[in-house]
Scaffold this motif. Structure first.
Motif, PDB file in Angstrom:
ATOM      1  N   VAL A 100      49.879  12.640  99.382  1.00 45.50           N
ATOM      2  CA  VAL A 100      49.498  12.930  98.751  1.00 45.50           C
ATOM      3  C   VAL A 100      49.800  13.507  97.551  1.00 45.50           C
ATOM      4  O   VAL A 100      51.178  14.068  97.603  1.00 45.50           O
ATOM      5  CB  VAL A 100      49.051  14.809  99.764  1.00 45.50           C
ATOM      6  CG1 VAL A 100      47.799  15.763  99.107  1.00 45.50           C
ATOM      7  CG2 VAL A 100      47.749  14.600 101.162  1.00 45.50           C
ATOM      8  N   ARG A 112      47.850  18.347  86.869  1.00 48.05           N
ATOM      9  CA  ARG A 112      47.804  19.387  88.181  1.00 48.05           C
ATOM     10  C   ARG A 112      46.927  20.689  87.566  1.00 48.05           C
ATOM     11  O   ARG A 112      46.863  20.329  86.761  1.00 48.05           O
ATOM     12  CB  ARG A 112      48.778  19.544  88.224  1.00 48.05           C
ATOM     13  CG  ARG A 112      49.854  20.061  86.963  1.00 48.05           C
ATOM     14  CD  ARG A 112      51.443  20.195  87.290  1.00 48.05           C
ATOM     15  NE  ARG A 112      51.837  21.008  88.415  1.00 48.05           N
ATOM     16  CZ  ARG A 112      51.683  22.260  88.152  1.00 48.05           C
ATOM     17  NH1 ARG A 112      51.974  22.861  86.849  1.00 48.05           N
ATOM     18  NH2 ARG A 112      52.750  22.938  88.725  1.00 48.05           N
ATOM     19  N   ARG A 129      43.867  20.999  88.435  1.00 44.97           N
ATOM     20  CA  ARG A 129      43.007  20.879  87.594  1.00 44.97           C
ATOM     21  C   ARG A 129      41.861  20.926  88.905  1.00 44.97           C
ATOM     22  O   ARG A 129      40.563  20.217  88.958  1.00 44.97           O
ATOM     23  CB  ARG A 129      42.491  19.369  86.930  1.00 44.97           C
ATOM     24  CG  ARG A 129      43.482  20.119  85.626  1.00 44.97           C
ATOM     25  CD  ARG A 129      42.979  18.954  85.292  1.00 44.97           C
ATOM     26  NE  ARG A 129      43.931  18.949  83.899  1.00 44.97           N
ATOM     27  CZ  ARG A 129      44.264  17.773  82.620  1.00 44.97           C
ATOM     28  NH1 ARG A 129      43.032  17.035  82.860  1.00 44.97           N
ATOM     29  NH2 ARG A 129      45.411  17.814  82.105  1.00 44.97           N
ATOM     30  N   ALA A 183      54.089  19.190 105.918  1.00 41.11           N
ATOM     31  CA  ALA A 183      53.805  19.748 104.460  1.00 41.11           C
ATOM     32  C   ALA A 183      54.766  19.724 103.819  1.00 41.11           C
ATOM     33  O   ALA A 183      56.268  20.594 104.046  1.00 41.11           O
ATOM     34  CB  ALA A 183      53.213  21.601 104.701  1.00 41.11           C
ATOM     35  N   SER A 184      55.222  18.863 102.975  1.00 35.71           N
ATOM     36  CA  SER A 184      55.651  19.235 101.871  1.00 35.71           C
ATOM     37  C   SER A 184      56.081  21.011 100.365  1.00 35.71           C
ATOM     38  O   SER A 184      56.963  21.367 101.401  1.00 35.71           O
ATOM     39  CB  SER A 184      55.729  18.535 100.185  1.00 35.71           C
ATOM     40  OG  SER A 184      54.691  18.827  99.600  1.00 35.71           O
ATOM     41  N   LEU A 205      50.836  25.159 100.299  1.00 37.23           N
ATOM     42  CA  LEU A 205      49.735  24.047 100.581  1.00 37.23           C
ATOM     43  C   LEU A 205      47.898  24.520 101.198  1.00 37.23           C
ATOM     44  O   LEU A 205      46.579  24.802 100.870  1.00 37.23           O
ATOM     45  CB  LEU A 205      49.705  23.138 100.123  1.00 37.23           C
ATOM     46  CG  LEU A 205      50.665  23.040  98.680  1.00 37.23           C
ATOM     47  CD1 LEU A 205      50.515  21.173  98.657  1.00 37.23           C
ATOM     48  CD2 LEU A 205      49.316  22.657  97.355  1.00 37.23           C
ATOM     49  N   TYR A 206      48.967  23.672 102.141  1.00 37.10           N
ATOM     50  CA  TYR A 206      47.100  23.402 102.930  1.00 37.10           C
ATOM     51  C   TYR A 206      46.427  24.096 104.341  1.00 37.10           C
ATOM     52  O   TYR A 206      45.951  24.332 104.151  1.00 37.10           O
ATOM     53  CB  TYR A 206      48.141  22.582 103.795  1.00 37.10           C
ATOM     54  CG  TYR A 206      48.302  21.637 103.319  1.00 37.10           C
ATOM     55  CD1 TYR A 206      47.363  20.636 103.111  1.00 37.10           C
ATOM     56  CD2 TYR A 206      49.615  21.126 102.928  1.00 37.10           C
ATOM     57  CE1 TYR A 206      47.550  19.500 102.018  1.00 37.10           C
ATOM     58  CE2 TYR A 206      49.915  20.029 102.617  1.00 37.10           C
ATOM     59  CZ  TYR A 206      48.880  18.776 101.857  1.00 37.10           C
ATOM     60  OH  TYR A 206      49.575  18.038 101.291  1.00 37.10           O
ATOM     61  N   ARG A 243      44.299  27.002 103.022  1.00 43.35           N
ATOM     62  CA  ARG A 243      43.109  26.941 102.845  1.00 43.35           C
ATOM     63  C   ARG A 243      42.566  25.818 102.980  1.00 43.35           C
ATOM     64  O   ARG A 243      41.063  25.952 102.641  1.00 43.35           O
ATOM     65  CB  ARG A 243      43.422  26.756 100.859  1.00 43.35           C
ATOM     66  CG  ARG A 243      44.045  25.891 100.284  1.00 43.35           C
ATOM     67  CD  ARG A 243      44.337  25.432  99.340  1.00 43.35           C
ATOM     68  NE  ARG A 243      44.795  26.854  98.567  1.00 43.35           N
ATOM     69  CZ  ARG A 243      46.202  26.919  98.309  1.00 43.35           C
ATOM     70  NH1 ARG A 243      46.638  26.981  98.379  1.00 43.35           N
ATOM     71  NH2 ARG A 243      46.764  28.407  96.989  1.00 43.35           N
ATOM     72  N   PHE A 281      56.125  15.145 102.753  1.00 45.64           N
ATOM     73  CA  PHE A 281      55.010  15.633 102.683  1.00 45.64           C
ATOM     74  C   PHE A 281      53.859  14.933 103.310  1.00 45.64           C
ATOM     75  O   PHE A 281      54.459  13.405 103.477  1.00 45.64           O
ATOM     76  CB  PHE A 281      55.085  15.796 100.519  1.00 45.64           C
ATOM     77  CG  PHE A 281      54.995  13.540 101.025  1.00 45.64           C
ATOM     78  CD1 PHE A 281      55.883  12.752 100.728  1.00 45.64           C
ATOM     79  CD2 PHE A 281      54.385  12.288 101.133  1.00 45.64           C
ATOM     80  CE1 PHE A 281      56.682  11.454 101.540  1.00 45.64           C
ATOM     81  CE2 PHE A 281      54.333  11.420 101.573  1.00 45.64           C
ATOM     82  CZ  PHE A 281      55.671  10.930 101.632  1.00 45.64           C
TER      83      PHE A 281
HETATM   84  C1  LIG Z   1      50.792  20.014  94.856  1.00 44.81           C
HETATM   85  C2  LIG Z   1      50.025  18.640  94.062  1.00 44.81           C
HETATM   86  C3  LIG Z   1      49.613  17.842  95.159  1.00 44.81           C
HETATM   87  C4  LIG Z   1      48.596  20.142  94.227  1.00 44.81           C
HETATM   88  O1  LIG Z   1      47.902  19.480  93.013  1.00 44.81           O
HETATM   89  P1  LIG Z   1      46.484  19.943  92.528  1.00 44.81           P
HETATM   90  O2  LIG Z   1      45.923  18.939  91.728  1.00 44.81           O
HETATM   91  O3  LIG Z   1      47.111  20.531  91.290  1.00 44.81           O
HETATM   92  O4  LIG Z   1      45.968  20.886  93.278  1.00 44.81           O
HETATM   93  P2  LIG Z   1      44.640  22.211  92.609  1.00 44.81           P
HETATM   94  O5  LIG Z   1      44.200  22.439  91.975  1.00 44.81           O
HETATM   95  O6  LIG Z   1      43.060  21.331  93.594  1.00 44.81           O
HETATM   96  O7  LIG Z   1      45.396  23.146  93.591  1.00 44.81           O
HETATM   97  C5  LIG Z   1      44.240  23.102  94.608  1.00 44.81           C
HETATM   98  C6  LIG Z   1      45.364  24.891  95.362  1.00 44.81           C
HETATM   99  O8  LIG Z   1      46.673  24.607  95.563  1.00 44.81           O
HETATM  100  C7  LIG Z   1      46.748  25.301  95.112  1.00 44.81           C
HETATM  101  N1  LIG Z   1      48.568  24.528  94.669  1.00 44.81           N
HETATM  102  C8  LIG Z   1      48.725  23.816  93.950  1.00 44.81           C
HETATM  103  N2  LIG Z   1      50.388  23.043  94.104  1.00 44.81           N
HETATM  104  C9  LIG Z   1      50.507  24.735  94.611  1.00 44.81           C
HETATM  105  C10 LIG Z   1      51.732  24.147  94.946  1.00 44.81           C
HETATM  106  N3  LIG Z   1      53.232  23.597  94.457  1.00 44.81           N
HETATM  107  N4  LIG Z   1      51.929  25.265  95.335  1.00 44.81           N
HETATM  108  C11 LIG Z   1      51.278  26.237  95.989  1.00 44.81           C
HETATM  109  N5  LIG Z   1      50.472  26.255  96.092  1.00 44.81           N
HETATM  110  C12 LIG Z   1      49.265  25.257  95.180  1.00 44.81           C
HETATM  111  C13 LIG Z   1      46.768  26.335  93.273  1.00 44.81           C
HETATM  112  O9  LIG Z   1      46.805  27.092  93.010  1.00 44.81           O
HETATM  113  C14 LIG Z   1      44.950  26.185  93.893  1.00 44.81           C
HETATM  114  O10 LIG Z   1      44.644  27.109  94.893  1.00 44.81           O
HETATM  115  P3  LIG Z   1      42.862  27.687  94.969  1.00 44.81           P
HETATM  116  O11 LIG Z   1      42.362  26.719  95.551  1.00 44.81           O
HETATM  117  O12 LIG Z   1      43.763  29.070  95.646  1.00 44.81           O
HETATM  118  O13 LIG Z   1      42.950  27.832  93.530  1.00 44.81           O
HETATM  119  C15 LIG Z   1      50.535  18.708  93.206  1.00 44.81           C
HETATM  120  O14 LIG Z   1      51.005  19.424  92.548  1.00 44.81           O
HETATM  121  C16 LIG Z   1      51.720  17.451  93.633  1.00 44.81           C
HETATM  122  O15 LIG Z   1      51.253  16.506  93.807  1.00 44.81           O
HETATM  123  N6  LIG Z   1      52.759  18.089  93.529  1.00 44.81           N
HETATM  124  C17 LIG Z   1      53.867  16.929  94.287  1.00 44.81           C
HETATM  125  C18 LIG Z   1      53.893  16.097  95.247  1.00 44.81           C
HETATM  126  C19 LIG Z   1      53.222  17.073  96.298  1.00 44.81           C
HETATM  127  O16 LIG Z   1      53.848  18.652  96.546  1.00 44.81           O
HETATM  128  N7  LIG Z   1      52.588  17.029  97.115  1.00 44.81           N
HETATM  129  C20 LIG Z   1      51.560  17.781  97.930  1.00 44.81           C
HETATM  130  C21 LIG Z   1      51.940  16.716  99.555  1.00 44.81           C
HETATM  131  S1  LIG Z   1      52.119  17.254 101.635  1.00 44.81           S
END
Ligand SMILES: CC(C)(COP(=O)(O)OP(=O)(O)OC[C@H]1O[C@@H](n2cnc3c(N)ncnc32)[C@H](O)[C@@H]1OP(=O)(O)O)[C@@H](O)C(=O)NCCC(=O)NCCS
Length: 439
Positions: free
Chosen positions: A80, A87, A89, A115-116, A120-121, A123, A409
């Protein structure tokens, strides 16, 4: 701005897994992409496109996992990532939407991930279902609490010879420990038994050990040695990748062996469950220097199918109201008891969300634990909170086991050679949890 979100085609691979690799510093190697291609069907990769370019993606590999009383199909969420240029959005949310709808349509009752980031998850309805941890044990403090007569026969086997007995042992162990995913032969070959240089992290070759008890394959261990010495004194360590026994004796004999390898000063292992046998086998368990974190995260995608797939101990049914915002088809009042699960018109005793239900499903946590942490709401004065007032548990207990392979992750610690710990371990004993719950 809206982005196109859809399942991908084979021609778009491996660009489709590019976003997560951005964070590892570059595109996946050919070997790695081949291994993903083997395990993750292309139409299980959902991607977000901005003007034709992949800016985010989330994948699933389908597998079977053990639950109390059996096995069930599951979606292993993995790989993921959203590019930093895109990010925050809502792309992750859109990917999770598309992915969970797809899992639902395919009839996989649960989804499952590592989960990384632990924030995150939930929600999206995932609940932490187990804790897990690493150990680093000095060999000179690794005695068992008493002398057990050594049993069984150990031998080194090559990868092809290993597949059949190892997979049988792993399945038998999984049947005893909810939360273990059952590996396919492709997974064994390309993930668990593969030993590319980039996974060694300075250690030697992977060693594969088969344990036979009374002539029957009963356990296996995978490990590598990290030799070093200073002024002739050993300073190296044994890195246990996985040690799985199908019985307490097998597990004990494997660890006796792993803790006894000469020239190694220490033994390291990762992803051990909180109730691993070693805690009570060792005379000095604090020497394990156990360091814990969250493990499996579980999401019930089809609550009725998932709850009816597992077994329950005799006892009273429980009535709860489920508020599942992200997968509203699950919301409503449910009765769960020895006869299984069904919708109910009765007044609920508890109110909870999907994340809480994911936490209790495998038996790693109880309703009582969640209530004490304020994660579920009691609507009546229930007996599940105080262990002293707790009736016979309604469910089989068992600790979700830290399955390997689903690391890092999302799921695959395929990300080998990269920061997320590629070598995982799995042993898992039954857990004695108290309080009322599904567990
Ligand atoms: C984490 C990641 C996938 C988030 O993607 P994104 O498109 O920016 O996420 P969204 O804009 O859809 O946000 C989703 C929700 O998660 C929250 N969120 C996003 N990144 C977060 C983080 N690193 N920690 C905590 N919350 C986070 C947002 O605030 C949002 O919350 P809301 O629904 O209450 O408004 C992205 O930043 C990324 O790829 N990070 C590095 C790799 C990684 O960590 N991958 C996850 C693997 S398990």
């Amino acid at each position: 701005m809206t982005y196109e979100i859809r399942a991908t085609t084979p021609e778009e691979f491996p660009a489709t897994i590019g976003p997560i690799f951005h964070y590892f510093g570059g595109p996946p190697s050919v070997d790695f992409a081949d291994s993903v291609g083997l395990l993750v069907p292309h139409d299980r990769i959902h991607a977000a496109f901005d003007d034709g370019a992949v800016v985010g993606s989330a994948s699933v590999f389908p597998f079977e996992t053990s639950i109390p009383g059996g096995f069930v199909r599951a979606a292993g969420v993995t790989l993921v990532g959203v590019l930093p240029t895109h990010r925050r959005r809502g792309i992750l949310r859109s990917l999770m939407r598309a992915q969970l709808d797809d899992v639902h349509e395919r009839g996989e009752p649960i989804a499952y991930l590592w989960a990384s980031e632990d924030a995150l998850y939930s929600r999206y309805g995932y609940g932490v279902a187990s804790f897990t941890g690493n150990i680093e044990l000095s060999r000179d403090r690794a005695s068992f609490f008493r002398d057990f007569e050594p049993e069984g026969r150990l031998r080194v086997v090559d990868p092809e010879e290993a597949i059949e007995p190892f997979s049988e042992i792993q399945r038998r162990a999984a049947a005893q420990h909810p939360g273990m995913f059952v590996r396919t032969p492709d997974w064994w070959r390309s993930r668990r038994l593969a030993d590319p240089e980039w996974r060694r992290e300075g250690g030697g070759e992977m060693v594969r050990i088969l344990l036979e008890l009374d002539g029957r394959p009963s356990g296996y261990a995978l490990y590598r040695l990290h030799f070093s010495a200073e002024r002739g004194i050993p300073k190296g360590f044994t890195s246990v990748i996985e040690a799985v026994g199908d019985s307490p004796t097998a597990t004990r004999e494997l660890w006796r062996f792993l803790l006894s390898i000469d020239w190694m000063e220490r033994v390291r292992a990762g992803l051990l469950p909180l109730d691993h046998e070693l805690f009570l086998l060792l005379q000095e368990p604090r020497r394990l220097t156990f360091n814990y974190r969250d493990g499996l995260w579980v999401r019930l995608v089809d609550v009725e199918t998932a709850l009816n797939a597992r077994t329950y101990k005799p006892g009273e049914a429980i009535f709860f109201e489920l508020d599942d915002e992200f997968c509203p088809w699950n919301s409503g009042i449910w009765e769960v008891g020895p006869a299984g699960a069904s919708r109910s018109g009765r007044e609920p005793e508890l109110r909870l969300d999907a994340s809480a239900l994911g936490s209790v499903f495998l038996g790693g946590f109880t309703f009582g634990q969640l209530a004490r942490a304020g994660r579920i709401e009691e609507l009546v004065d229930g007996p599940w909170i105080a262990p002293t007032r707790c009736p016979a548990p309604i469910a089989i207990r068992g600790a979700p086991r830290s399955s390997d392979g689903l690391g890092g992750f999302g799921v695959i610690p395929l990300v080998a050679g990269r920061p997320c710990g590629t070598d995982c371990i799995a042993p898992n004993p039954p857990r004695s949890s108290r309080g009322r719950g599904l567990g």
